[in-house]
Design an enzyme around this catalytic site. Structure first.
Site, mmCIF file in Angstrom:
data_model
loop_
_atom_site.group_PDB
_atom_site.id
_atom_site.type_symbol
_atom_site.label_atom_id
_atom_site.label_comp_id
_atom_site.label_asym_id
_atom_site.label_seq_id
_atom_site.Cartn_x
_atom_site.Cartn_y
_atom_site.Cartn_z
ATOM 1 N N HIS A 203 43.885 5.838 9.744
ATOM 2 C CA HIS A 203 42.807 6.838 9.749
ATOM 3 C C HIS A 203 42.082 6.945 11.081
ATOM 4 O O HIS A 203 41.249 7.825 11.263
ATOM 5 C CB HIS A 203 41.777 6.543 8.650
ATOM 6 C CG HIS A 203 40.836 5.428 8.992
ATOM 7 N ND1 HIS A 203 41.222 4.116 9.007
ATOM 8 C CD2 HIS A 203 39.530 5.432 9.373
ATOM 9 C CE1 HIS A 203 40.201 3.357 9.360
ATOM 10 N NE2 HIS A 203 39.156 4.129 9.591
HETATM 11 C C1 UD1 Z 1 34.422 6.731 9.177
HETATM 12 C C2 UD1 Z 1 33.913 5.741 10.240
HETATM 13 C C3 UD1 Z 1 34.993 4.716 10.539
HETATM 14 C C4 UD1 Z 1 35.496 4.071 9.276
HETATM 15 C C5 UD1 Z 1 35.947 5.148 8.309
HETATM 16 C C6 UD1 Z 1 36.453 4.593 7.023
HETATM 17 C C7 UD1 Z 1 32.377 6.582 11.955
HETATM 18 C C8 UD1 Z 1 32.272 6.959 13.374
HETATM 19 N N1 UD1 Z 1 33.625 6.421 11.493
HETATM 20 O O1 UD1 Z 1 35.497 7.452 9.740
HETATM 21 O O2 UD1 Z 1 34.446 3.721 11.371
HETATM 22 O O3 UD1 Z 1 36.550 3.204 9.582
HETATM 23 O O4 UD1 Z 1 34.830 5.998 8.056
HETATM 24 O O5 UD1 Z 1 36.873 5.615 6.176
HETATM 25 O O6 UD1 Z 1 31.384 6.431 11.293
HETATM 26 N N2 UD1 Z 1 36.058 13.237 4.303
HETATM 27 C C9 UD1 Z 1 36.287 13.583 2.993
HETATM 28 N N3 UD1 Z 1 35.583 12.926 2.020
HETATM 29 C C10 UD1 Z 1 34.672 11.953 2.311
HETATM 30 C C11 UD1 Z 1 34.448 11.615 3.645
HETATM 31 C C12 UD1 Z 1 35.146 12.253 4.638
HETATM 32 O O7 UD1 Z 1 37.092 14.430 2.701
HETATM 33 O O8 UD1 Z 1 34.084 11.392 1.364
HETATM 34 C C13 UD1 Z 1 36.828 13.908 5.360
HETATM 35 C C14 UD1 Z 1 36.091 15.016 6.049
HETATM 36 O O9 UD1 Z 1 36.973 16.036 6.313
HETATM 37 C C15 UD1 Z 1 35.653 14.399 7.364
HETATM 38 C C16 UD1 Z 1 36.764 13.381 7.628
HETATM 39 O O10 UD1 Z 1 37.179 12.943 6.335
HETATM 40 O O11 UD1 Z 1 35.495 15.352 8.352
HETATM 41 C C17 UD1 Z 1 36.312 12.217 8.442
HETATM 42 O O12 UD1 Z 1 35.162 11.596 7.858
HETATM 43 P P1 UD1 Z 1 34.072 10.879 8.799
HETATM 44 O O13 UD1 Z 1 33.027 10.250 7.961
HETATM 45 O O14 UD1 Z 1 33.640 11.832 9.837
HETATM 46 O O15 UD1 Z 1 34.889 9.773 9.545
HETATM 47 P P2 UD1 Z 1 36.017 8.786 9.050
HETATM 48 O O16 UD1 Z 1 37.275 9.165 9.716
HETATM 49 O O17 UD1 Z 1 36.036 8.653 7.550
#
Ligand code: UD1
Length: 374
Positions: A203
């Site tokens: 991820h």
């Molecule tokens: C975040 C953390 C990372 C952690 C990871 C675990 C930061 C900078 N990054 O990254 O350190 O390892 O979480 O998962 O804080 N999304 C969904 N559903 C959700 C959450 C996210 O669909 O419940 C999708 C959205 O499209 C979003 C993307 O996942 O844009 C990324 O989510 P985001 O919270 O921005 O970062 P992670 O890649 O999850």
């Protein structure tokens, strides 16, 4: 009066906050829990509260996704009024996600003590958003709890007074100890019995946001899958990019799952022949479980998993992944040993320290003093 306002926001925070909340309750420290809503899907959030018995959050900011700036700013804007109304003696943050730095920054600027659990880890790679979150959170924390001894040297290098740092061990491993017996057997999660399999999680933006890197990784995973079935719980970021890049066919033949709950993931890892990952937490969990781990990154902020644990840094290069995979298949995966204080009691050490530390903090309600006038 609330003494400690605990913050959790994203999936890797929940298994860290669970034992901390339990230990604070056990020691009679009045705590509240705030969920920023950085992760919001049931599979990324609610299931962890249910599986780990985390009390429902007292406050929910519902920030959702966005660019780093938007997400961090939204947490800050929405956290400040809650902080002002709760008036805790200290804010406790865990890990290195955007919610961690956002809440620490608001608290520090309002004169509220900041406690950082899992302080001092460094990858020395500033292209990782988490590294920036780690460095900045530690700089503005008053009390820093570390998971491994290397963290202290990192913090001292950045000018942080060792008197503010305490090595307590790994709260995430507290959660692992507490739940191992309840882990869901892999067969149940997979709906079929696989005599042997590998688990893959991907991820990190550096692996999944670039077409070429992700494509090459999925190709080598496809090769591995022909020798050892690969089980892949798919993070929403990765799923989105696979679809965007038109790579869905590269998943053919893999055991692709939606994001799985904590107890399912624990069972999948425990029963695996091998884990391939770019997660930070999974490097530690596989070390605690004694399962070989190949980390698909060029660096790790958790070096004890290399020196004492089962982890091998492989990077995203397909040839290196192939070679490391062959070594594990030939039986030369690392056996490892359990690092010091990864014993299920880290959160109790934190609570005991806080019991003595909180009453010593003067000027705990510096909120109005910190307010900018004009
Ligand atoms: C975040 C953390 C990372 C952690 C990871 C675990 C930061 C900078 N990054 O990254 O350190 O390892 O979480 O998962 O804080 N999304 C969904 N559903 C959700 C959450 C996210 O669909 O419940 C999708 C959205 O499209 C979003 C993307 O996942 O844009 C990324 O989510 P985001 O919270 O921005 O970062 P992670 O890649 O999850």
């Amino acid at each position: 009066m609330t003494q400690v306002l605990c913050v959790a926001g994203a999936r890797p925070n929940f298994m860290k906050i669970a034992p901390v909340m339990a230990a604070l309750a056990e020691t009679g420290i009045a705590a509240q829990l705030l969920h920023t809503g950085q992760h919001y899907d049931a599979a990324m959030s609610d299931s962890f509260f249910a599986d780990l018995g985390i009390p429902p959050p007292d406050h929910h900011l519902e920030v959702g996704s966005g660019s780093h700036a938007v997400q961090t700013a939204e947490v800050m804007k929405r956290f400040e009024p809650v902080l002002e109304s709760v008036q805790p003696q200290a804010v406790l943050v865990v890990g290195d996600v955007n919610s961690t730095i956002a809440c620490a920054l608001v608290a520090a600027k309002r004169g509220v003590r900041v406690i950082h659990v899992e302080a001092g880890l460094r990858s020395y790679d500033r292209s990782m958003p988490e590294e920036i979150n780690r460095v900045l959170t530690d700089q503005i924390s008053d009390l820093l709890f570390t998971t491994e001894k290397s963290a202290l040297a990192n913090l001292q290098r950045e000018g942080i007074d060792p008197a503010r740092v305490e090595f307590v061990g790994n709260v995430m491993i507290d959660t692992l100890h507490r739940n191992l017996e309840r882990a869901v057997p892999a067969e149940r999660t997979l709906g079929t019995a696989l005599p042997q399999y590998a688990v893959l999680t991907l991820h990190r933006p550096s692996n999944v946001d670039h077409r070429e890197t992700l494509g090459a990784l999925l190709d080598v995973v496809g090769e591995i899958n022909r020798r050892l079935p690969v089980v892949m719980p798919l993070h929403p970021r990765t799923r989105g990019n696979i679809e965007k890049f038109g790579f869905t066919a590269k998943l053919d033949g893999l055991h692709v799952l939606p994001p799985v709950g904590y107890l399912e993931m624990l069972g999948l890892m425990r029963d695996a022949r091998l884990v391939l990952t770019d997660s930070g937490g999974i490097q530690e969990e596989t070390t605690a479980l004694g399962v070989p781990c190949l980390t698909l990154r060029d660096n790790t902020e958790r070096p004890i998993t290399l020196s004492e644990g089962t982890n091998t840094l492989v990077g995203p290069d397909p040839a290196a992944i192939r070679a490391a995979f062959e070594e594990v298949m030939a039986g030369s995966g690392k056996a490892g040993r359990i690092p010091e204080y990864w014993d299920g009691r880290a959160a109790m050490r934190i609570a005991h320290t806080l019991k003595g530390w909180l009453p010593m903090q003067k000027g705990t309600h510096a909120l109005s003093a910190a307010r900018v006038v004009g």
